[in-house]
Design a protein around this motif. Structure first.
Motif, mmCIF file in Angstrom:
data_model
loop_
_atom_site.group_PDB
_atom_site.id
_atom_site.type_symbol
_atom_site.label_atom_id
_atom_site.label_comp_id
_atom_site.label_asym_id
_atom_site.label_seq_id
_atom_site.Cartn_x
_atom_site.Cartn_y
_atom_site.Cartn_z
ATOM 1 N N ALA A 1 -6.554 -10.739 -0.180
ATOM 2 C CA ALA A 1 -6.251 -9.016 -0.919
ATOM 3 C C ALA A 1 -7.277 -7.926 -1.432
ATOM 4 O O ALA A 1 -7.056 -6.774 -1.203
ATOM 5 C CB ALA A 1 -5.046 -9.488 -1.722
ATOM 6 N N PHE A 2 -8.120 -8.706 -2.696
ATOM 7 C CA PHE A 2 -9.360 -7.504 -2.717
ATOM 8 C C PHE A 2 -10.124 -6.983 -1.897
ATOM 9 O O PHE A 2 -10.667 -5.668 -2.023
ATOM 10 C CB PHE A 2 -10.095 -8.782 -3.910
ATOM 11 C CG PHE A 2 -10.915 -8.126 -4.507
ATOM 12 C CD1 PHE A 2 -11.153 -6.591 -5.373
ATOM 13 C CD2 PHE A 2 -12.272 -8.642 -4.470
ATOM 14 C CE1 PHE A 2 -11.636 -6.109 -5.935
ATOM 15 C CE2 PHE A 2 -13.526 -7.925 -5.064
ATOM 16 C CZ PHE A 2 -13.123 -6.563 -5.679
ATOM 17 N N ALA A 3 -10.331 -8.228 -0.709
ATOM 18 C CA ALA A 3 -11.166 -7.375 -0.205
ATOM 19 C C ALA A 3 -10.487 -6.138 0.933
ATOM 20 O O ALA A 3 -11.366 -5.643 1.171
ATOM 21 C CB ALA A 3 -11.676 -8.570 0.646
ATOM 22 N N ASN A 4 -9.772 -6.609 0.819
ATOM 23 C CA ASN A 4 -8.468 -5.285 1.917
ATOM 24 C C ASN A 4 -8.486 -4.187 0.608
ATOM 25 O O ASN A 4 -8.696 -2.855 1.561
ATOM 26 C CB ASN A 4 -6.612 -5.720 2.064
ATOM 27 C CG ASN A 4 -7.292 -6.621 2.861
ATOM 28 O OD1 ASN A 4 -7.672 -6.609 3.712
ATOM 29 N ND2 ASN A 4 -5.832 -6.820 2.413
ATOM 30 N N THR A 5 -8.803 -4.597 -0.504
ATOM 31 C CA THR A 5 -8.923 -3.441 -1.075
ATOM 32 C C THR A 5 -10.297 -2.637 -1.372
ATOM 33 O O THR A 5 -10.304 -1.653 -1.171
ATOM 34 C CB THR A 5 -8.544 -3.103 -3.036
ATOM 35 O OG1 THR A 5 -7.483 -4.231 -2.983
ATOM 36 C CG2 THR A 5 -8.943 -2.635 -3.654
ATOM 37 N N CYS A 6 -11.424 -3.262 -1.180
ATOM 38 C CA CYS A 6 -12.494 -2.902 -0.716
ATOM 39 C C CYS A 6 -12.856 -2.214 -0.190
ATOM 40 O O CYS A 6 -13.650 -1.204 0.185
ATOM 41 C CB CYS A 6 -13.972 -4.751 -1.068
ATOM 42 S SG CYS A 6 -13.439 -4.835 -2.980
ATOM 43 N N GLU B 1 -14.020 2.114 3.440
ATOM 44 C CA GLU B 1 -13.242 3.919 3.766
ATOM 45 C C GLU B 1 -13.505 4.823 4.187
ATOM 46 O O GLU B 1 -13.922 5.610 4.313
ATOM 47 C CB GLU B 1 -12.228 2.968 5.069
ATOM 48 C CG GLU B 1 -11.488 3.088 6.061
ATOM 49 C CD GLU B 1 -10.271 3.166 6.194
ATOM 50 O OE1 GLU B 1 -10.224 2.149 6.717
ATOM 51 O OE2 GLU B 1 -9.833 3.674 7.015
ATOM 52 N N ILE B 2 -12.581 5.383 2.386
ATOM 53 C CA ILE B 2 -12.238 6.034 2.135
ATOM 54 C C ILE B 2 -13.445 6.841 1.724
ATOM 55 O O ILE B 2 -14.263 8.505 1.818
ATOM 56 C CB ILE B 2 -11.458 6.465 0.744
ATOM 57 C CG1 ILE B 2 -9.973 5.551 1.210
ATOM 58 C CG2 ILE B 2 -10.897 7.655 0.565
ATOM 59 C CD1 ILE B 2 -8.829 6.361 2.455
ATOM 60 N N GLU C 1 -12.532 -10.279 -14.341
ATOM 61 C CA GLU C 1 -14.026 -9.675 -14.641
ATOM 62 C C GLU C 1 -14.837 -9.026 -12.766
ATOM 63 O O GLU C 1 -15.626 -8.621 -12.467
ATOM 64 C CB GLU C 1 -15.128 -10.284 -15.366
ATOM 65 C CG GLU C 1 -14.454 -10.525 -16.706
ATOM 66 C CD GLU C 1 -14.828 -9.228 -17.455
ATOM 67 O OE1 GLU C 1 -15.533 -8.761 -17.011
ATOM 68 O OE2 GLU C 1 -14.114 -8.960 -18.117
ATOM 69 N N ALA C 2 -15.343 -10.579 -11.917
ATOM 70 C CA ALA C 2 -16.050 -10.946 -11.267
ATOM 71 C C ALA C 2 -16.284 -9.295 -10.598
ATOM 72 O O ALA C 2 -16.850 -8.952 -9.401
ATOM 73 C CB ALA C 2 -16.159 -11.652 -10.363
ATOM 74 N N ARG C 3 -14.436 -9.290 -9.630
ATOM 75 C CA ARG C 3 -13.776 -8.011 -8.950
ATOM 76 C C ARG C 3 -14.309 -6.807 -9.208
ATOM 77 O O ARG C 3 -14.364 -6.339 -8.747
ATOM 78 C CB ARG C 3 -12.608 -8.089 -8.529
ATOM 79 C CG ARG C 3 -11.603 -9.862 -7.787
ATOM 80 C CD ARG C 3 -10.723 -9.877 -8.018
ATOM 81 N NE ARG C 3 -10.252 -10.941 -6.977
ATOM 82 C CZ ARG C 3 -8.990 -11.735 -6.549
ATOM 83 N NH1 ARG C 3 -8.437 -11.169 -7.544
ATOM 84 N NH2 ARG C 3 -9.421 -12.882 -6.469
ATOM 85 N N GLY C 4 -13.793 -6.441 -10.871
ATOM 86 C CA GLY C 4 -14.416 -5.647 -11.196
ATOM 87 C C GLY C 4 -15.815 -4.682 -11.226
ATOM 88 O O GLY C 4 -15.863 -4.412 -11.203
ATOM 89 N N SER D 1 -4.633 -0.251 -5.113
ATOM 90 C CA SER D 1 -4.784 -1.214 -4.163
ATOM 91 C C SER D 1 -5.108 -0.901 -3.185
ATOM 92 O O SER D 1 -3.723 -0.402 -2.151
ATOM 93 C CB SER D 1 -3.731 -2.484 -4.436
ATOM 94 O OG SER D 1 -3.724 -3.600 -3.575
ATOM 95 N N GLY D 2 -5.946 -1.581 -1.570
ATOM 96 C CA GLY D 2 -5.626 -1.114 -0.808
ATOM 97 C C GLY D 2 -4.452 -2.181 0.393
ATOM 98 O O GLY D 2 -5.095 -2.660 1.415
#
Ligand code: SF4
Length: 385
Positions: free
Chosen positions: A265-270, A275-276, A307-310, A216-217
């Motif tokens: 939180a998911f947006a932070n992961t994306c 970025e990486i 599902e949508a986040r994946g 997670s990001g």
């Protein structure tokens, strides 16, 4: 599997990191069962350790062997199938395909990530002595193996349980072996430091590709996962590796829908994934594993959201792959050829899959190819002059 002709014996090494891994393990087992009616089938690994009864109940399975009993497999096999038992007696830590060998140098983990059932099955850190690893690597090089992959449950923690050599020392010790290609399997970010980065950078044939688990990001989710690092720590670790080896590619694991994962939180992961600039993502939809703390956490995320986040991450992965791959068109790359013929393919040191009509003589060899086009998740190439 089966790779070529059906085998006499199948040892199915199972994983239980997610329920998808359980399903994949069962699928692999079913393939083995279908491959040959009278084959001897032994199931081992983490899933076999945590759910032995379930696997033993499957018709055609001859034995289920938990992790702490794996050393009994040669004897077991000698009883079940006398002619082949001896041949397998020495091969439990190393798997050799035609092109690459995987050498396990470490087992177990001293961490307790909230989602992880693997650590419950594997026990604490244990590392193989450096001398024994080097002797095995030397024998593989002498046998003509072109790529050796060092693996472990916590490869980055090699030697951490004692005062002896660490992964940096092991990598340094392999330099004199002249392994055509050395690759590391997945690393946890908390085990990567400047000393290791320097040892990796100093190795002449180490693949400049690292799989560094992210999960997670988002700092809140990382804390709930008990991962022991923040997004900033992870960013700094990648920066350390990039500073030492500027041409490195990175791949990672990401869990979507961990309990409590909000849209933010998911947006932070994306954002961190973008970025990486990962070459590839292994995307896991969170599934509660029995006996883990995450299984009892509040805030379970609905399946449709997972599902949508994946799907969002998958689209991002494709975009990032194209960004890395497109500038390579016209370049010459070195490919370890896994398959020859019109559907030939293999991998570059940077873990890019390259498709080209490799001739039969290039099987298992490192071969030059010139990139001509970029596909969805692979490169297309012609043989270099
Ligand atoms: S680092 Fe975490 S996820 Fe990896 S094996 Fe250890 S407990 Fe499991």
């Amino acid at each position: 599997m089966p790779p070529h002709a059906p085998a006499d014996v199948y040892i199915v090494n199972t994983c239980t990191v997610t329920s998808e891994a359980d399903a994949k393990s069962r699928k692999t087992l079913r393939k083995a069962l279908r491959a040959r009616e009278d084959a001897t089938i032994i199931v081992t690994g983490c899933y076999a350790t945590l759910e032995p009864e379930r696997l033993a109940a499957i018709a055609g399975v001859d034995a289920v062997v938990p992790l702490d009993r794996q050393q009994t497999i040669p004897n077991l096999l000698a009883q079940l199938r006398p002619p082949t038992g001896a041949a397998l007696a020495s091969g439990l830590t190393t798997s050799i395909e035609r092109t690459r060998a995987t050498v396990k140098v470490q087992d177990g983990c001293n961490l307790r990530c909230a989602f992880c059932a693997v650590t419950l099955a594997r026990g604490d850190l244990r590392s193989r002595p450096l001398d024994a690893v080097i002797a095995e690597l030397r024998a593989l090089v002498d046998a003509g193996i072109q790529e050796i992959v060092l693996t472990g449950i916590r490869l980055d923690a090699y030697g951490l349980e004692g005062d002896g050599p660490r992964l940096a020392d092991l990598v340094a010790a392999t330099r004199e072996l002249q392994i055509p290609r050395l690759r590391l399997s997945s690393l946890e970010p908390m085990g990567i430091d400047a000393r290791l980065a320097d040892a990796l950078a100093a190795h002449p044939t180490l693949c400049r590709h690292f799989h560094v688990c992210l999960q997670s990001g988002d700092d809140g989710i990382l804390r709930a996962m008990r991962r022991g690092y923040t997004a900033a720590d992870y960013r700094a670790t990648i920066g350390l590796l990039r500073a030492a080896m500027p041409d490195t590619t990175f791949t990672t694991d990401v869990i979507v829908g961990f309990p409590g994962e909000t849209d933010a939180a998911f947006a932070n992961t994306c954002a961190l994934v973008e970025e990486i600039g990962f070459l590839k993502l292994h995307i896991f939809k969170f599934s509660p594993r029995p006996h883990t703390t995450a299984a009892a956490m509040p805030g379970m995320v609905p399946d449709a959201v997972k599902e949508a986040r994946g799907a969002t991450l998958f689209a991002l992965e494709r975009r990032l792959f194209t960004a890395i791959a497109a500038p390579l068109v016209g370049d010459e790359v070195f490919v370890l050829v896994e398959r020859t013929g019109t559907r030939g393919e293999g991998l570059t040191p940077g873990y890019l899959r390259v498709c080209a009509p490799f001739p039969a003589t290039s099987a298992g060899r490192i071969t030059r190819a010139r990139i001509t086009a970029v596909g969805d998740d692979r490169l297309h190439a012609m043989l270099a002059e």
